[in-house]
Design a protein around this motif. Structure first.
Motif, mmCIF file in Angstrom:
data_model
loop_
_atom_site.group_PDB
_atom_site.id
_atom_site.type_symbol
_atom_site.label_atom_id
_atom_site.label_comp_id
_atom_site.label_asym_id
_atom_site.label_seq_id
_atom_site.Cartn_x
_atom_site.Cartn_y
_atom_site.Cartn_z
ATOM 1 N N ILE A 134 0.874 -1.171 0.000
ATOM 2 C CA ILE A 134 0.000 0.000 0.000
ATOM 3 C C ILE A 134 0.911 1.220 0.000
ATOM 4 C CG2 ILE A 134 -1.984 -1.087 1.113
ATOM 5 C CD1 ILE A 134 -1.124 0.376 3.728
ATOM 6 N N VAL A 135 0.413 2.305 -0.573
ATOM 7 C CA VAL A 135 1.121 3.578 -0.575
ATOM 8 C C VAL A 135 0.333 4.525 0.307
ATOM 9 C CG1 VAL A 135 1.939 5.520 -1.957
ATOM 10 C CG2 VAL A 135 1.930 3.203 -2.932
ATOM 11 N N ILE A 136 1.023 5.161 1.263
ATOM 12 C CA ILE A 136 0.337 6.057 2.197
ATOM 13 C C ILE A 136 0.933 7.450 2.151
ATOM 14 C CG2 ILE A 136 1.740 5.319 4.163
ATOM 15 C CD1 ILE A 136 -1.606 5.715 5.197
ATOM 16 N N ASP A 137 0.042 8.440 2.194
ATOM 17 C CA ASP A 137 0.426 9.840 2.302
ATOM 18 C C ASP A 137 -0.667 10.551 3.087
ATOM 19 O OD1 ASP A 137 1.964 12.108 2.016
ATOM 20 O OD2 ASP A 137 1.847 12.186 -0.162
ATOM 21 N N ASP A 138 -0.387 11.766 3.500
ATOM 22 C CA ASP A 138 -1.394 12.484 4.278
ATOM 23 C C ASP A 138 -2.527 12.999 3.401
ATOM 24 O OD1 ASP A 138 0.268 14.503 3.097
ATOM 25 O OD2 ASP A 138 -0.408 15.941 4.608
ATOM 26 N N LEU A 139 -2.216 13.355 2.140
ATOM 27 C CA LEU A 139 -3.197 14.054 1.321
ATOM 28 C C LEU A 139 -2.989 13.725 -0.144
ATOM 29 C CD1 LEU A 139 -4.340 17.646 1.718
ATOM 30 C CD2 LEU A 139 -3.188 17.100 -0.397
ATOM 31 N N ILE A 140 -4.099 13.592 -0.875
ATOM 32 C CA ILE A 140 -4.026 13.513 -2.333
ATOM 33 C C ILE A 140 -4.642 14.782 -2.892
ATOM 34 C CG2 ILE A 140 -6.120 12.081 -2.421
ATOM 35 C CD1 ILE A 140 -5.031 11.004 -5.155
ATOM 36 N N ALA A 141 -3.866 15.453 -3.731
ATOM 37 C CA ALA A 141 -4.349 16.644 -4.430
ATOM 38 C C ALA A 141 -4.457 16.291 -5.907
ATOM 39 C CB ALA A 141 -3.414 17.824 -4.162
ATOM 40 N N GLU A 159 2.972 -5.660 -6.195
ATOM 41 C CA GLU A 159 1.548 -5.458 -6.473
ATOM 42 C C GLU A 159 1.052 -4.351 -5.541
ATOM 43 O OE1 GLU A 159 -2.793 -7.592 -5.788
ATOM 44 O OE2 GLU A 159 -0.978 -8.784 -5.505
ATOM 45 N N VAL A 160 0.693 -3.210 -6.117
ATOM 46 C CA VAL A 160 0.157 -2.117 -5.306
ATOM 47 C C VAL A 160 -1.332 -2.378 -5.129
ATOM 48 C CG1 VAL A 160 -0.180 0.369 -5.078
ATOM 49 C CG2 VAL A 160 1.925 -0.525 -6.122
ATOM 50 N N VAL A 161 -1.705 -2.724 -3.911
ATOM 51 C CA VAL A 161 -3.079 -3.095 -3.597
ATOM 52 C C VAL A 161 -3.977 -1.866 -3.551
ATOM 53 C CG1 VAL A 161 -4.557 -4.147 -1.824
ATOM 54 C CG2 VAL A 161 -2.313 -5.152 -2.355
ATOM 55 N N GLU A 162 -3.447 -0.786 -2.974
ATOM 56 C CA GLU A 162 -4.272 0.407 -2.779
ATOM 57 C C GLU A 162 -3.389 1.564 -2.352
ATOM 58 O OE1 GLU A 162 -8.597 0.318 -1.258
ATOM 59 O OE2 GLU A 162 -7.376 0.518 0.569
ATOM 60 N N CYS A 163 -3.881 2.775 -2.576
ATOM 61 C CA CYS A 163 -3.288 3.980 -2.005
ATOM 62 C C CYS A 163 -4.205 4.433 -0.884
ATOM 63 C CB CYS A 163 -3.174 5.090 -3.048
ATOM 64 S SG CYS A 163 -2.017 4.713 -4.370
ATOM 65 N N ALA A 164 -3.611 5.042 0.139
ATOM 66 C CA ALA A 164 -4.383 5.476 1.298
ATOM 67 C C ALA A 164 -3.927 6.868 1.709
ATOM 68 C CB ALA A 164 -4.184 4.495 2.452
ATOM 69 N N CYS A 165 -4.893 7.741 1.947
ATOM 70 C CA CYS A 165 -4.602 9.108 2.382
ATOM 71 C C CYS A 165 -5.579 9.509 3.484
ATOM 72 C CB CYS A 165 -4.732 10.095 1.230
ATOM 73 S SG CYS A 165 -3.515 9.855 -0.075
ATOM 74 N N VAL A 166 -5.129 10.370 4.341
ATOM 75 C CA VAL A 166 -6.016 10.914 5.362
ATOM 76 C C VAL A 166 -7.031 11.848 4.710
ATOM 77 C CG1 VAL A 166 -6.145 12.261 7.507
ATOM 78 C CG2 VAL A 166 -4.207 10.713 7.118
ATOM 79 N N ILE A 167 -6.553 12.697 3.783
ATOM 80 C CA ILE A 167 -7.376 13.761 3.199
ATOM 81 C C ILE A 167 -7.353 13.661 1.673
ATOM 82 C CG2 ILE A 167 -7.686 16.274 3.003
ATOM 83 C CD1 ILE A 167 -5.891 16.443 5.591
ATOM 84 N N VAL A 185 -9.660 6.924 1.420
ATOM 85 C CA VAL A 185 -9.504 8.256 2.018
ATOM 86 C C VAL A 185 -10.406 8.352 3.244
ATOM 87 C CG1 VAL A 185 -9.953 10.710 1.612
ATOM 88 C CG2 VAL A 185 -8.949 9.327 -0.194
ATOM 89 N N LEU A 186 -9.889 8.975 4.288
ATOM 90 C CA LEU A 186 -10.697 9.163 5.490
ATOM 91 C C LEU A 186 -11.541 10.424 5.432
ATOM 92 C CD1 LEU A 186 -8.175 8.135 8.293
ATOM 93 C CD2 LEU A 186 -9.899 6.731 7.153
ATOM 94 N N VAL A 187 -10.979 11.536 4.950
ATOM 95 C CA VAL A 187 -11.653 12.838 5.018
ATOM 96 C C VAL A 187 -11.607 13.533 3.664
ATOM 97 C CG1 VAL A 187 -11.602 15.128 6.088
ATOM 98 C CG2 VAL A 187 -11.034 13.121 7.461
ATOM 99 N N SER A 188 -12.749 13.989 3.190
ATOM 100 C CA SER A 188 -12.829 14.838 2.009
ATOM 101 C C SER A 188 -13.513 16.132 2.438
ATOM 102 C CB SER A 188 -13.630 14.174 0.898
ATOM 103 O OG SER A 188 -12.909 13.090 0.359
ATOM 104 N N PRO A 189 -12.710 17.189 2.682
ATOM 105 C CA PRO A 189 -13.319 18.443 3.165
ATOM 106 C C PRO A 189 -14.251 19.070 2.149
ATOM 107 C CG PRO A 189 -10.920 18.669 2.928
ATOM 108 C CD PRO A 189 -11.297 17.289 2.512
#
Length: 189
Positions: A134-141, A159-167, A185-189
């Motif tokens: 998995i690839v993790i970052d705080d935010l996807i823009a 094998e990249v299963v998923e990307c994950a971001c807080v925002i 994604v956890l939060v979409s403002p």
């Protein structure tokens, strides 16, 4: 209220009191770093131990029992969320760094920015063919950094299963750049 979303078409959206706590702990700073930008400041999330734990717990719940062997964290804020997730699910943490930050042999991937290009790098041999990541970052823009991380991992046979971001800043359509690669994604403002 912001809710988590995944899988490209917002299926899997769920309500959770933890999401409200996470969302309300993120400070929005107008006109930073330049006019017109609404900066999503996660430092206030990190100052709230309950919201920070909720964030890690939600990712751990998602990735436990998915046979993930690599958590790839994108510099710099992916380094905050990635290691505790990796430890909790029994995976290794692989830093995806900006150029000239890693000692030893590296492979790199260039990506486009609004004005110009940048690169991310990882150590040669850090990830093996066939590993699930998995690839993790705080935010996807705009999605450029996540796409570069996916490309780098796939070049070595992971094998990249998923990307994950807080925002997610959905209006910038970064999700679209990932193609069919799932994004959680956890939060979409």
């Amino acid at each position: 209220m912001a809710v988590p979303a995944s899988d490209g078409d917002r299926e899997g959206v769920f309500e959770d009191v933890r999401i409200s706590r996470i969302s309300s702990s993120i400070r929005v700073i107008p006109d930073f770093p330049k006019p017109g930008i609404l900066f999503q400041d996660i430092t206030t999330l990190l100052l709230d131990p309950v919201a920070f734990k909720d964030t890690i717990d939600l990712f751990v719940e998602r990735y436990t029992d998915k046979q993930i062997s690599v958590v790839a964290g994108v510099e710099a804020r992916g380094f905050i969320f990635g290691p505790p997730i990796a430890l909790a699910i029994g995976a290794k943490f692989v830093p995806m760094r900006k150029p000239n930050k890693l000692p030893g042999a590296v492979i790199s991937e260039e990506y486009s920015l609004e004005y110009g290009t940048d690169k991310i790098e990882m150590h040669v041999g850090a990830v093996q063919a066939g590993e699930r990541a998995i690839v993790i970052d705080d935010l996807i823009a705009t999605g450029g950094t996540l796409l570069a991380a996916i490309n780098l991992l796939e070049r070595v046979g992971a094998e990249v299963v998923e990307c994950a971001c807080v925002i997610e800043l959905a209006e910038l359509k970064g999700r679209d750049r990932l193609g069919k690669k799932p994004l959680f994604v956890l939060v979409s403002p």
